[in-house]
Design a protein around this motif. Structure first.
Motif, PDB file in Angstrom:
ATOM      1  N   GLY A  87      44.693   1.276 -37.536  1.00  0.00           N
ATOM      2  CA  GLY A  87      45.407   2.542 -37.422  1.00  0.00           C
ATOM      3  C   GLY A  87      45.768   3.117 -38.773  1.00  0.00           C
ATOM      4  N   CYS A  88      47.010   3.568 -38.919  1.00  0.00           N
ATOM      5  CA  CYS A  88      47.486   4.095 -40.205  1.00  0.00           C
ATOM      6  C   CYS A  88      47.631   2.959 -41.204  1.00  0.00           C
ATOM      7  CB  CYS A  88      48.831   4.803 -40.013  1.00  0.00           C
ATOM      8  SG  CYS A  88      49.582   5.336 -41.563  1.00  0.00           S
ATOM      9  N   ARG A  89      47.034   3.114 -42.371  1.00  0.00           N
ATOM     10  CA  ARG A  89      47.034   2.032 -43.352  1.00  0.00           C
ATOM     11  C   ARG A  89      48.399   1.799 -44.000  1.00  0.00           C
ATOM     12  NH1 ARG A  89      41.004   3.154 -46.010  1.00  0.00           N
ATOM     13  NH2 ARG A  89      39.924   2.902 -44.008  1.00  0.00           N
ATOM     14  N   PHE A  90      49.274   2.785 -43.887  1.00  0.00           N
ATOM     15  CA  PHE A  90      50.605   2.654 -44.489  1.00  0.00           C
ATOM     16  C   PHE A  90      51.625   2.058 -43.513  1.00  0.00           C
ATOM     17  CE2 PHE A  90      54.752   4.666 -45.796  1.00  0.00           C
ATOM     18  CZ  PHE A  90      54.920   3.925 -46.958  1.00  0.00           C
ATOM     19  N   ARG A  91      51.231   1.842 -42.269  1.00  0.00           N
ATOM     20  CA  ARG A  91      52.203   1.488 -41.233  1.00  0.00           C
ATOM     21  C   ARG A  91      52.947   0.178 -41.517  1.00  0.00           C
ATOM     22  NH1 ARG A  91      50.520  -2.615 -38.130  1.00  0.00           N
ATOM     23  NH2 ARG A  91      48.284  -3.110 -38.036  1.00  0.00           N
ATOM     24  N   THR A  92      52.316  -0.761 -42.245  1.00  0.00           N
ATOM     25  CA  THR A  92      52.953  -2.058 -42.509  1.00  0.00           C
ATOM     26  C   THR A  92      54.152  -1.933 -43.442  1.00  0.00           C
ATOM     27  OG1 THR A  92      51.377  -2.461 -44.310  1.00  0.00           O
ATOM     28  CG2 THR A  92      50.822  -3.344 -42.142  1.00  0.00           C
ATOM     29  N   ARG A  93      54.292  -0.769 -44.105  1.00  0.00           N
ATOM     30  CA  ARG A  93      55.417  -0.556 -45.022  1.00  0.00           C
ATOM     31  C   ARG A  93      56.230   0.686 -44.639  1.00  0.00           C
ATOM     32  NH1 ARG A  93      52.519  -0.304 -50.725  1.00  0.00           N
ATOM     33  NH2 ARG A  93      54.555  -0.790 -51.600  1.00  0.00           N
ATOM     34  N   CYS A  94      55.900   1.297 -43.521  1.00  0.00           N
ATOM     35  CA  CYS A  94      56.487   2.584 -43.147  1.00  0.00           C
ATOM     36  C   CYS A  94      57.704   2.416 -42.235  1.00  0.00           C
ATOM     37  CB  CYS A  94      55.444   3.447 -42.448  1.00  0.00           C
ATOM     38  SG  CYS A  94      56.064   5.073 -41.956  1.00  0.00           S
ATOM     39  N   PRO A  95      58.820   3.075 -42.529  1.00  0.00           N
ATOM     40  CA  PRO A  95      60.024   2.962 -41.683  1.00  0.00           C
ATOM     41  C   PRO A  95      59.895   3.695 -40.349  1.00  0.00           C
ATOM     42  CG  PRO A  95      60.393   4.552 -43.454  1.00  0.00           C
ATOM     43  CD  PRO A  95      59.065   3.907 -43.722  1.00  0.00           C
ATOM     44  N   PHE A  96      58.891   4.581 -40.211  1.00  0.00           N
ATOM     45  CA  PHE A  96      58.737   5.373 -38.990  1.00  0.00           C
ATOM     46  C   PHE A  96      57.621   4.851 -38.085  1.00  0.00           C
ATOM     47  CE2 PHE A  96      60.073   8.359 -42.399  1.00  0.00           C
ATOM     48  CZ  PHE A  96      61.363   8.610 -41.935  1.00  0.00           C
ATOM     49  N   ALA A  97      56.991   3.737 -38.452  1.00  0.00           N
ATOM     50  CA  ALA A  97      55.805   3.267 -37.727  1.00  0.00           C
ATOM     51  C   ALA A  97      56.115   2.926 -36.266  1.00  0.00           C
ATOM     52  CB  ALA A  97      55.205   2.061 -38.427  1.00  0.00           C
ATOM     53  N   THR A  98      55.180   3.295 -35.400  1.00  0.00           N
ATOM     54  CA  THR A  98      55.273   2.991 -33.966  1.00  0.00           C
ATOM     55  C   THR A  98      53.972   2.328 -33.514  1.00  0.00           C
ATOM     56  OG1 THR A  98      54.310   5.085 -33.252  1.00  0.00           O
ATOM     57  CG2 THR A  98      56.705   5.043 -33.620  1.00  0.00           C
ATOM     58  N   GLU A  99      53.889   2.057 -32.221  1.00  0.00           N
ATOM     59  CA  GLU A  99      52.672   1.445 -31.682  1.00  0.00           C
ATOM     60  C   GLU A  99      51.475   2.377 -31.858  1.00  0.00           C
ATOM     61  OE1 GLU A  99      51.078  -0.469 -27.446  1.00  0.00           O
ATOM     62  OE2 GLU A  99      53.215  -0.029 -27.754  1.00  0.00           O
ATOM     63  N   ARG A 100      51.712   3.683 -31.764  1.00  0.00           N
ATOM     64  CA  ARG A 100      50.639   4.659 -31.958  1.00  0.00           C
ATOM     65  C   ARG A 100      50.033   4.535 -33.348  1.00  0.00           C
ATOM     66  NH1 ARG A 100      51.294  11.274 -32.212  1.00  0.00           N
ATOM     67  NH2 ARG A 100      49.066  11.744 -32.452  1.00  0.00           N
ATOM     68  N   CYS A 101      50.874   4.257 -34.334  1.00  0.00           N
ATOM     69  CA  CYS A 101      50.406   4.136 -35.724  1.00  0.00           C
ATOM     70  C   CYS A 101      49.460   2.951 -35.899  1.00  0.00           C
ATOM     71  CB  CYS A 101      51.601   3.984 -36.671  1.00  0.00           C
ATOM     72  SG  CYS A 101      52.777   5.356 -36.611  1.00  0.00           S
ATOM     73  N   SER A 102      49.630   1.910 -35.104  1.00  0.00           N
ATOM     74  CA  SER A 102      48.765   0.730 -35.216  1.00  0.00           C
ATOM     75  C   SER A 102      47.445   0.911 -34.486  1.00  0.00           C
ATOM     76  CB  SER A 102      49.483  -0.505 -34.675  1.00  0.00           C
ATOM     77  OG  SER A 102      49.737  -0.358 -33.298  1.00  0.00           O
ATOM     78  N   GLU A 103      47.389   1.930 -33.616  1.00  0.00           N
ATOM     79  CA  GLU A 103      46.193   2.126 -32.809  1.00  0.00           C
ATOM     80  C   GLU A 103      45.347   3.326 -33.233  1.00  0.00           C
ATOM     81  OE1 GLU A 103      47.850   2.555 -28.963  1.00  0.00           O
ATOM     82  OE2 GLU A 103      48.251   0.392 -28.675  1.00  0.00           O
ATOM     83  N   GLU A 104      45.979   4.345 -33.797  1.00  0.00           N
ATOM     84  CA  GLU A 104      45.284   5.604 -34.055  1.00  0.00           C
ATOM     85  C   GLU A 104      45.375   5.979 -35.538  1.00  0.00           C
ATOM     86  OE1 GLU A 104      45.737  10.293 -32.703  1.00  0.00           O
ATOM     87  OE2 GLU A 104      46.646   8.700 -31.487  1.00  0.00           O
ATOM     88  N   VAL A 105      44.215   6.255 -36.156  1.00  0.00           N
ATOM     89  CA  VAL A 105      44.180   6.667 -37.565  1.00  0.00           C
ATOM     90  C   VAL A 105      44.558   8.148 -37.662  1.00  0.00           C
ATOM     91  CG1 VAL A 105      42.759   6.919 -39.627  1.00  0.00           C
ATOM     92  CG2 VAL A 105      42.364   4.994 -38.080  1.00  0.00           C
ATOM     93  N   PRO A 106      45.615   8.499 -38.408  1.00  0.00           N
ATOM     94  CA  PRO A 106      45.996   9.908 -38.529  1.00  0.00           C
ATOM     95  C   PRO A 106      45.014  10.673 -39.418  1.00  0.00           C
ATOM     96  CG  PRO A 106      47.398   8.543 -39.911  1.00  0.00           C
ATOM     97  CD  PRO A 106      46.530   7.608 -39.132  1.00  0.00           C
ATOM     98  N   GLU A 107      44.643  11.878 -38.995  1.00  0.00           N
ATOM     99  CA  GLU A 107      43.729  12.707 -39.775  1.00  0.00           C
ATOM    100  C   GLU A 107      44.509  13.570 -40.751  1.00  0.00           C
ATOM    101  OE1 GLU A 107      41.118  15.005 -37.362  1.00  0.00           O
ATOM    102  OE2 GLU A 107      40.603  13.337 -36.030  1.00  0.00           O
TER     103      GLU A 107
END
Length: 683
Positions: A636-656
């Protein structure tokens, strides 16, 4: 408890050379109390590192000699101490953290072996106990999985983790004094903020004194209780951090502080000239050749350190200068070479004209195959953006984000895995080698290390002339020599120096040589890859001013890669933010710094060390951990492991990367959480 932990008195250090002894520092006096942080600041060559190494007598191994003075540590004189007793002090009571951690560690031993060696040498414990303490130390300095790190070799760790490991090693025996020589210079702004926070925590926890050597005034502002300013081997000012930043008393300190980029985008204040060589020290005040206030007295007599307004200053006219209420803010003085002039563009703002695209980058990817594992390093992954004619496009992000790889791929210095690059509407991939060679003269590069990128066996005249000979073969030798001299004049160097060699110039002068070479064939585009990161703040200001002047006179377009966000903000029209091979945000410079739309951008900006007296001690560590490995990318989003706003969607879907308002693009599912916050990041 002693009121003074370290007392340096009249310290003078000489170095043995082929020409005889050269005096590196002279009559240096200062003290450090238990639990206090003292910063040594000044340009390269001012004597900061020599002073710090002299305290531990490390200069003994570098042809150095303490020719006068005392270094009293807990009332014991380190100058006269025997090597046997000195070895008991080093590492146990006084430890040192070096600028380049990879060079300080032995590459053939693991981190654990080197850490436990220090513990076993200075404490009465078993190997097992030393290993457990080593693991505890690595955990204490914020290293994850310390058991695994203890078994790894230095080359297997990133710069940030290595720097933390070195701090852990320095703390192994709970020293009373920690000497840190440029401990954050080579680090990204996020890791730098973590190290600053760590040092402040450790200082409080262990009641440890710190002697910090740095040329970054923002770092000094965040860590120091007192600041000592050195110039050409002498102390020129000593004051508390609040005193120094609010109203410096020495012209040199004033010049350093005013060289820091301000919010206003105008020509930077800079100290003209460079620090003198050890063999060519001026008579009288050593700063007088560069001082706008110098008089005949300054040229004849060297001023002592005067005690003025509860601080020390080595200037004959300190009291007279500081009587002027506007002395620090005032930027134009008489015939001062530091005079700041506004450009015509700033004086007479004209109609905004839509600029054409010079470069169009479409889906550019650069992967490196790992033969042993069969995996790929996705250094740059599906990047698309444009660079407009006449603009400066800044590119920021932590080390490992892919900035330099992207820059080289745009210039076709790296073969792309996929994608396309259009220059003036023409695809560079479709050009033959001969056609690419012709068009390459329009695309030049300024490198980070000006000395490593040029041949030391050539004169600077030959170095600058090389692109002229390659791309303009029909020109006569005499004509080329004339053009070389004109180029040297254009970048602020003496044209008669064309027969000198690179080693005869300072870092700032060598960078000017690199710029002269880059503009020799009248390019339309220049890639500046960390072009000022290795320079002192005063020299940095000179180079930035030069780049902006050349851009106006030659109509240049820049791609400016940097990790100093204040500099990027000052020089750039638009800024792109990269993280793990992808661009996560693009915006006009001021808009991005005032209202970032991506959590990573906000974290980078909040990590910038403040050098504003009103913001002292307000540094915020807003991002934890280090950038992930490009071999094992997060889903998903490559920044999610350090992001305070990360959700399950961030781990599944790459943001454009999408445009959410004119001129602004962001790749985040929840950018509104950041952007809609009305509070500005930097006021």
């Amino acid at each position: 408890m002693l009121s003074t932990l370290l007392n340096v008195q009249d310290l003078t250090v000489d170095f043995k050379t082929k020409k005889g002894l050269l005096e590196a520092i002279s009559d240096v006096n200062f003290t450090i109390r238990p639990g206090e942080t003292v910063c040594l600041v000044g340009e390269s060559g001012s004597g900061k590192s020599v002073t710090s190494k002299a305290i531990m007598r490390l200069i003994d191994y570098e042809n150095g000699k303490i020719s006068n003075g005392q270094i009293l540590f807990n009332q014991d004189d380190l100058v006269t101490m025997s090597k046997k007793n000195l070895n008991r002090v080093r590492g146990k009571k006084i430890s040192m953290v070096f600028q380049e951690p990879l060079a300080a560690f032995d590459p053939v031993f693991t981190i654990g072996q080197q850490l436990t060696e220090i513990i076993l040498q200075h404490t009465n414990v078993t190997k097992k106990q030393a290993w457990i303490k080593g693991v505890t130390l690595l955990k204490r300095v914020g290293i994850s999985e310390p058991d695994i790190r203890m078994k790894q070799y230095p080359n297997e760790l990133s710069g940030g983790i290595l720097q933390r490991a070195m701090i852990g090693m320095a703390l192994a025996c709970e020293p009373e004094l920690l000497i840190a020589d440029e401990p954050t210079t080579a680090l990204d702004v996020t890791i730098q903020a973590q190290i600053i926070d760590l040092l402040n925590e450790l200082k409080t926890e262990f009641n440890m004194a710190i002697l910090l050597v740095t040329h970054d005034l923002g770092v000094a502002a965040q860590l120091a209780d007192r600041i000592i300013v050195m110039y050409a081997g002498k102390i020129v000012e000593e004051a508390t951090v609040q005193q120094l930043f609010q109203k410096p008393h020495h012209p040199y300190t004033r010049g350093l502080l005013q060289s820091i980029p301000k919010k206003e985008k105008r020509k930077l204040y800079s100290i003209e000239g460079s620090i003198p060589n050890l063999s060519e020290m001026p008579i009288g005040c050593r700063f007088h050749p560069r001082c706008p206030f110098a008089t005949e007295k300054c040229q004849a007599e060297s001023p002592p350190l005067f005690f003025v307004n509860d601080r020390y200053s080595a200037c004959w006219y300190t009291e007279k200068l500081v009587e002027d209420k506007n002395w620090f803010e005032q930027e134009t003085v008489n015939h001062s070479p530091l005079r700041v002039k506004e450009s015509k563009e700033e004086e007479e703002p004209g109609e905004v004209i839509e600029k054409k695209d010079l470069f169009e980058i479409k889906g550019l990817s650069k992967y490196y195959a790992l033969k042993q594992s069969g995996k790929q390093i996705k250094a740059v992954d599906q990047v698309s953006f444009s660079i407009k004619e006449g603009e400066t496009f800044g590119l920021v992000g932590e080390s490992g984000s892919g900035k330099s790889t992207l820059g080289r791929a745009i210039l076709q210095l790296e073969k792309m895995t996929s994608g396309d690059v259009l220059f003036q509407g023409q695809s560079l991939l479709q050009l033959k080698n001969s056609e690419m060679r012709k068009i390459r003269k329009n695309m030049q590069m300024i490198f980070q290390d000006p000395y490593g990128s040029i041949d030391p066996r050539w004169t600077i005249g030959e170095i600058i002339a090389e692109p002229l000979k390659v791309h303009q073969k029909r020109k006569a030798t005499k004509q080329i020599e004339t053009e070389v001299k004109e180029l040297l004049t254009k970048v602020g160097l003496n044209p008669d120096w064309h027969q000198r060699y690179p080693h005869e110039f300072s870092g700032g002068q060598r960078q000017r040589i690199g710029i002269a070479r880059a503009i020799a064939v009248n390019p339309s585009f220049i890639l500046a890859d960390e072009a000022v990161s290795a320079l002192d703040v005063s020299v940095q200001a000179q180079i930035i001013n030069l780049l902006k002047e050349l851009q106006q006179s030659l109509r240049l377009t820049y791609l400016f890669i940097g990790h100093n966000l204040n500099i990027v903000r000052h020089i750039s029209d638009r800024v792109g933010v990269m993280y793990l091979g992808k661009i996560v945000e693009i915006a006009p410079s001021e808009e991005l710094f005032n209202r970032p739309a991506h959590p990573y951008t906000e974290a980078l900006i909040r990590s910038i060390p403040h050098s504003d007296p009103t913001n002292l001690k307000k540094n915020v560590v807003s991002i934890q951990g280090e950038i992930a490995s490009p071999v094992n990318l997060p889903s998903g989003c490559r920044f999610r492991t350090r992001c305070p706003f990360a959700t399950e969607r961030c781990s599944e879907e790459v943001p454009e990367l999408k445009e959410f308002k004119p001129g602004r693009h962001v790749a985040c599912h929840y950018s509104s959480l950041v952007f809609d916050n009305e509070k500005k990041v930097i006021s």
